[in-house]
Motif scaffolding. Structure first.
Motif, PDB file in Angstrom:
ATOM      1  N   UNK A   1     -13.170   6.132  17.187  1.00  0.00           N
ATOM      2  CA  UNK A   1     -12.674   4.868  16.646  1.00  0.00           C
ATOM      3  C   UNK A   1     -11.662   4.305  17.639  1.00  0.00           C
ATOM      4  N   UNK A   2     -11.436   3.016  17.556  1.00  0.00           N
ATOM      5  CA  UNK A   2     -10.321   2.402  18.273  1.00  0.00           C
ATOM      6  C   UNK A   2      -9.447   1.748  17.221  1.00  0.00           C
ATOM      7  N   UNK A   3      -8.161   2.077  17.249  1.00  0.00           N
ATOM      8  CA  UNK A   3      -7.257   1.560  16.222  1.00  0.00           C
ATOM      9  C   UNK A   3      -6.122   0.764  16.840  1.00  0.00           C
ATOM     10  N   UNK A   4      -5.495  -0.027  16.010  1.00  0.00           N
ATOM     11  CA  UNK A   4      -4.266  -0.704  16.412  1.00  0.00           C
ATOM     12  C   UNK A   4      -3.162   0.359  16.423  1.00  0.00           C
TER      13      UNK A   4
ATOM     14  N   UNK B   1      -0.108   0.239  16.433  1.00  0.00           N
ATOM     15  CA  UNK B   1       1.078  -0.027  15.598  1.00  0.00           C
ATOM     16  C   UNK B   1       0.767   0.141  14.119  1.00  0.00           C
ATOM     17  N   UNK B   2      -0.342  -0.433  13.658  1.00  0.00           N
ATOM     18  CA  UNK B   2      -0.639  -0.425  12.225  1.00  0.00           C
ATOM     19  C   UNK B   2      -1.587   0.703  11.828  1.00  0.00           C
ATOM     20  N   UNK B   3      -2.301   1.252  12.780  1.00  0.00           N
ATOM     21  CA  UNK B   3      -3.272   2.301  12.462  1.00  0.00           C
ATOM     22  C   UNK B   3      -4.595   1.743  11.971  1.00  0.00           C
ATOM     23  N   UNK B   4      -4.713   0.422  11.909  1.00  0.00           N
ATOM     24  CA  UNK B   4      -5.943  -0.209  11.432  1.00  0.00           C
ATOM     25  C   UNK B   4      -7.097  -0.055  12.425  1.00  0.00           C
ATOM     26  N   UNK B   5      -8.286   0.144  11.896  1.00  0.00           N
ATOM     27  CA  UNK B   5      -9.457   0.274  12.775  1.00  0.00           C
ATOM     28  C   UNK B   5      -9.802  -1.100  13.350  1.00  0.00           C
ATOM     29  N   UNK B   6      -9.995  -1.146  14.659  1.00  0.00           N
ATOM     30  CA  UNK B   6     -10.303  -2.424  15.315  1.00  0.00           C
ATOM     31  C   UNK B   6     -11.805  -2.543  15.557  1.00  0.00           C
ATOM     32  N   UNK B   7     -12.317  -3.765  15.549  1.00  0.00           N
ATOM     33  CA  UNK B   7     -13.744  -3.953  15.831  1.00  0.00           C
ATOM     34  C   UNK B   7     -14.057  -3.671  17.303  1.00  0.00           C
ATOM     35  N   UNK B   8     -15.331  -3.417  17.590  1.00  0.00           N
ATOM     36  CA  UNK B   8     -15.759  -3.193  18.973  1.00  0.00           C
ATOM     37  C   UNK B   8     -15.300  -4.363  19.837  1.00  0.00           C
ATOM     38  N   UNK B   9     -14.976  -4.052  21.092  1.00  0.00           N
ATOM     39  CA  UNK B   9     -14.579  -5.113  22.006  1.00  0.00           C
ATOM     40  C   UNK B   9     -13.085  -5.355  22.027  1.00  0.00           C
ATOM     41  N   UNK B  10     -12.386  -4.791  21.044  1.00  0.00           N
ATOM     42  CA  UNK B  10     -10.934  -4.979  21.055  1.00  0.00           C
ATOM     43  C   UNK B  10     -10.243  -3.759  21.609  1.00  0.00           C
TER      44      UNK B  10
ATOM     45  N   UNK C   1      -7.540  -0.971  21.965  1.00  0.00           N
ATOM     46  CA  UNK C   1      -6.647  -0.242  21.067  1.00  0.00           C
ATOM     47  C   UNK C   1      -6.629   1.228  21.417  1.00  0.00           C
ATOM     48  N   UNK C   2      -6.013   2.009  20.530  1.00  0.00           N
ATOM     49  CA  UNK C   2      -5.876   3.446  20.808  1.00  0.00           C
ATOM     50  C   UNK C   2      -7.144   4.179  20.398  1.00  0.00           C
TER      51      UNK C   2
ATOM     52  N   UNK D   1      -4.619   7.140  24.408  1.00  0.00           N
ATOM     53  CA  UNK D   1      -5.296   6.389  25.472  1.00  0.00           C
ATOM     54  C   UNK D   1      -5.722   5.038  24.912  1.00  0.00           C
ATOM     55  N   UNK D   2      -5.504   3.975  25.679  1.00  0.00           N
ATOM     56  CA  UNK D   2      -5.935   2.644  25.260  1.00  0.00           C
ATOM     57  C   UNK D   2      -7.316   2.365  25.836  1.00  0.00           C
ATOM     58  N   UNK D   3      -8.233   1.892  24.980  1.00  0.00           N
ATOM     59  CA  UNK D   3      -9.635   1.752  25.361  1.00  0.00           C
ATOM     60  C   UNK D   3     -10.301   0.608  24.620  1.00  0.00           C
TER      61      UNK D   3
END
Lengths: 141, 435
Positions: free
Chosen positions: B265-268, B270-279, B281-282, B302-304
Motif C-alpha cells: 500500500x502507499x499511505x499518507x 501524516x494521516x495514515x490514509x491509503x492513497x490511490x495509485x499514482x500518488x 506516499x509512504x 520509504x516514499x514511493x
C-alpha cells in the motif's frame, strides 16, 4: 613558581591560526611565546601572555575552547649545552617531561625553556634543591 | 522476449492475484492474532477481530507496525511461530543501539529465494548463467538473498561477498560471470577498476541487479555503458524478507512487487490514509504468507508511487517507483542503513555533546561518512595524546554501532551551521533522490 600557559583548540585549516591571532591583537594582547602542535585534523596553540586569565576570557568570549596549564619556565645561558643543567637535574631525579619548547628573549646571553611536567611538586623541590629558580611570568621577557 | 520464473503467478489475472491475496491475508491475520501477543493486543486495542478482515479491502482496518514496534519487541516479540521452527536470522540496524533481527523458517527462506529468482529471470538470467553475488554476506540480506535466488534458478553462483576488487575482477574474467549482483556504487567502482586494468574485453557480463541503496537514472546509464550491460533495480528490506520484495523487468520503469507474498500500500505518512495509485506516499507492506516474522502493515518510511498500468513485460504485479525519499532521516551509506539517532547514542555514551553534523559524500563511487563534532571545554585538554585517544575511541564506537567506518572531525564550538537556531544535522552531497 609556575607560569600559566593557555592551550587553544584550533581546527586544522587555512586561516584558523590567523583568526585567533587577530582576536588577540584586537584586544591588544601580546604573546610572550607561541607554539603549535598538530594532530591529524586539529591543532593546539600553546601561548604565554602577561595576563593568562584575561587572555583566556577574551578567547572564550570569541568561542574558542581553551585550557590553562601550569608550566615551568627556566632561564638558561644562551650557549652550547645551555639546556644540559636543567635536563640533567630532571633526569637524575627520574622526572618525565611531557613536552618543552625553548626560545631566546630580549635579554642578552639568556634563553628560556618552558617545560610541561606532570609531577609539579616533585619538580619544584628538585629545582629548588639544585639552585634552579623557575621564573614567574613578569620575569619572562 | 520476456521470461518468467513463475509464469502462472507472475502473469496471472488481477482477479486471480486478488483471490489469492484475500485468502492469504485472512489466514495471516488469524495466525498472528493467535500466535503473536503483540498483534493480539494491538488488534484488541483497535477493536479489530480477525473476523472483521474478510478481504484485502479491509486492510485499512488493521493497525500499522512501525520501526519503534520492532525496537520494543526485540528480540522475540514479533515471532509468529515457535523458535525451533526458525532456521535463520538476518539483521539490520535499528534507529538506536538496538538492531532489528528478522527470523525465517525454511518456507520463509524458500519464498524469499523464489522472489530473488524471479528478479534474476526478469534481468535475463537462466540456469546457464554465472551469477556473481558481490553483495555483503552475513547478517546483511543482500548476499544471502541473491545467493538463494541464483541457487533456486540453477545458475552457477559465485558467493563473492563485497570488497577485494582484484579477486572480484579475476573471478569475473576467469569464470565468465554473466550477471553481477551488488550495490550500484560498488558496480560503478568495479566498472572503473575494470577499465583501469584494461580487461573490459575479457568480461562477459550481460546484466546486473543493483540495489540496497538509492541510485539515479544517470548512474544506471553510466554503469550500463561502462560495463556494456543492462542494469536492473531491486528493492527489499530485512523486515519484510530482504532483496526481491520488488524487482525490475525489461521495461526498467519501476519494480514489480511480488504480490503473492507481499501486500503493498502507499499511505499518507501524516494521516495514515491509503492513497490511490499514482500518488506519492509512504510504502507499507504486509507479509501475507511468511510465518516467522509476519509483519502486518509495516511502515517502511520509504516514499514511493505505485502504478498498475499494464506492463509490456506481461507481468501483472503492481509496480513501485524507485524510492523517492524518506519520511525519516535515515541515510543509506555503502548499502548500510544509518540513523542519526544511532550517532547521537554513541556521542552520548562517550560523553560528547549531541552537537554534530553528518556529511555524506561519494568519492570515486564510494560513499564517505564524516562526522563533525564540536569541541567543548569538558572534552578539551592540553594533552594531545589523550585527545587523539578519545577521537580514536569515538571512531571505534561508531564503527561498532554503524558497521561502517565514519571519519571524525573535531571542530570549534558554534561552527556547525544552524538554521533558525536548529543545527542542520545531515548534509548528503550525493543527491540520490533527484528524479
Amino acid at each position: 613558581m609556575t607560569i600559566k600557559q593557555i592551550s587553544v583548540f584550533l581546527e586544522n585549516k587555512p586561516g584558523a591560526l590567523r583568526k585567533m591571532i587577530d582576536t588577540l591583537a584586537d584586544k591588544n594582547i601580546n604573546l610572550r611565546s607561541l607554539t603549535l602542535v598538530e594532530s591529524q585534523d586539529f591543532g593546539l596553540a600553546r601561548i604565554i601572555t602577561d595576563d593568562p586569565y584575561n587572555t583566556s576570557t577574551v578567547l572564550r568570549e570569541e568561542g574558542y575552547v581553551t585550557s590553562i596549564v601550569p608550566v615551568f619556565a627556566v632561564e638558561m645561558p644562551d650557549e652550547p649545552g645551555g639546556l644540559t643543567s636543567v635536563l640533567g637535574v630532571l633526569s637524575d631525579n627520574d622526572i618525565n617531561i611531557n613536552y618543552l619548547y625553548a626560545f631566546t628573549g630580549s635579554k642578552k646571553n639568556a634563553a628560556y625553556v618552558v617545560l610541561r611536567i606532570e609531577e609539579i611538586e616533585k619538580a619544584k623541590s628538585v629545582f629548588i634543591s639544585n639552585g634552579i629558580k623557575p621564573l614567574c611570568s613578569e620575569e619572562l621577557l | 522476449m520476456a521470461n518468467y520464473f513463475d509464469p502462472a503467478i507472475e502473469t496471472a489475472s488481477r482477479e486471480f492475484i486478488r483471490e489469492m491475496q484475500n485468502k492469504k491475508l485472512v489466514e495471516q491475520v488469524r495466525r498472528v492474532y493467535e500466535n503473536v501477543p503483540f498483534y493480539k493486543e494491538k488488534f484488541d486495542e483497535a477493536g479489530i477481530s480477525p473476523d472483521d478482515i474478510k478481504s484485502i479491502d479491509d486492510i485499512g482496518k488493521l493497525p500499522f507496525t512501525t520501526k519503534d514496534d520492532l525496537r520494543d519487541q526485540y528480540p522475540f516479540g514479533l515471532l509468529g511461530c515457535p523458535l525451533h521452527d526458525c532456521v535463520r536470522i538476518q539483521s539490520t540496524s535499528g534507529t538506536t543501539g538496538r538492531r532489528v533481527v528478522a527470523f525465517y523458517t525454511q518456507e520463509d527462506i524458500d519464498l524469499w529465494d523464489t522472489s530473488c529468482a524471479r528478479a534474476l529471470v526478469a534481468a535475463g538470467a537462466t540456469a546457464e548463467d554465472v551469477v556473481q553475488v558481490s553483495y555483503g554476506f552475513g547478517l546483511f540480506t543482500g548476499g544471502a538473498g541473491l545467493n538463494g535466488g541464483s541457487h533456486k534458478l540453477g545458475s552457477l553462483t559465485l558467493p563473492m561477498s563485497s570488497g577485494n576488487t582484484d579477486r572480484q575482477i579475476q573471478f569475473m574474467t576467469d569464470l565468465g560471470s554473466t550477471v553481477l549482483c551488488c550495490t550500484p556504487s560498488y558496480a560503478e567502482y568495479l566498472a572503473e577498476s575494470i577499465y583501469e586494468r584494461g580487461v573490459r574485453d575479457q568480461i562477459k557480463l550481460k546484466a546486473g541487479i543493483f540495489g540496497a541503496e538509492a541510485w539515479t537514472e544517470e548512474m544506471r546509464k553510466d554503469i550500463e555503458q561502462k560495463l556494456g550491460i543492462k542494469a536492473y533495480d531491486i528493492y527489499g528490506l530485512t523486515e519484510i524478507s530482504g532483496p526481491g520484495v520488488a524487482f525490475e523487468c525489461c521495461e526498467q520503469t519501476g519494480m514489480h512487487v511480488n504480490e503473492d507474498h507481499f501486500l503493498v500500500e502507499v499511505i499518507d505518512p501524516k494521516t495514515g490514509e491509503i492513497l490511490p495509485d499514482g500518488e506519492r506516499g509512504e510504502l507499507v507492506f504486509t507479509c501475507i504468507d511468511k510465518t516467522a516474522f509476519p509483519l502486518i502493515r509495516y511502515r517502511t518510511r520509504d516514499l514511493c508511487i505505485l502504478s498498475r498500468k499494464q506492463c509490456s513485460c506481461g507481468r501483472t504485479f503492481v509496480k513501485m517507483s524507485k524510492p523517492l525519499g524518506r519520511t525519516d532521516d535515515m541515510l543509506i551509506v555503502k548499502g548500510v542503513n544509518v540513523f542519526p539517532s544511532q550517532i547521537e547514542t554513541v556521542l552520548m555514551n562517550k560523553g560528547y555533546p549531541a552537537n554534530y553534523q553528518i556529511i555524506v559524500t561519494r568519492e570515486n563511487n564510494s560513499d564517505k561518512l564524516e562526522l563533525l563534532v564540536e569541541m567543548t571545554p569538558e572534552m578539551f585538554s592540553d594533552d594531545i595524546n589523550s585527545l587523539n585517544r578519545r577521537e580514536k575511541e569515538l571512531i571505534e564506537a561508531l564503527k561498532a554501532m554503524l558497521g561502517i567506518m565514519c571519519k571524525v572531525r573535531l571542530v570549534q564550538p558554534n561552527t556547525i551551521e544552524r538554521s533558525e537556531g536548529k543545527a542542520k544535522r545531515i548534509i548528503d552531497k550525493r543527491d540520490l533522490y533527484k528524479a
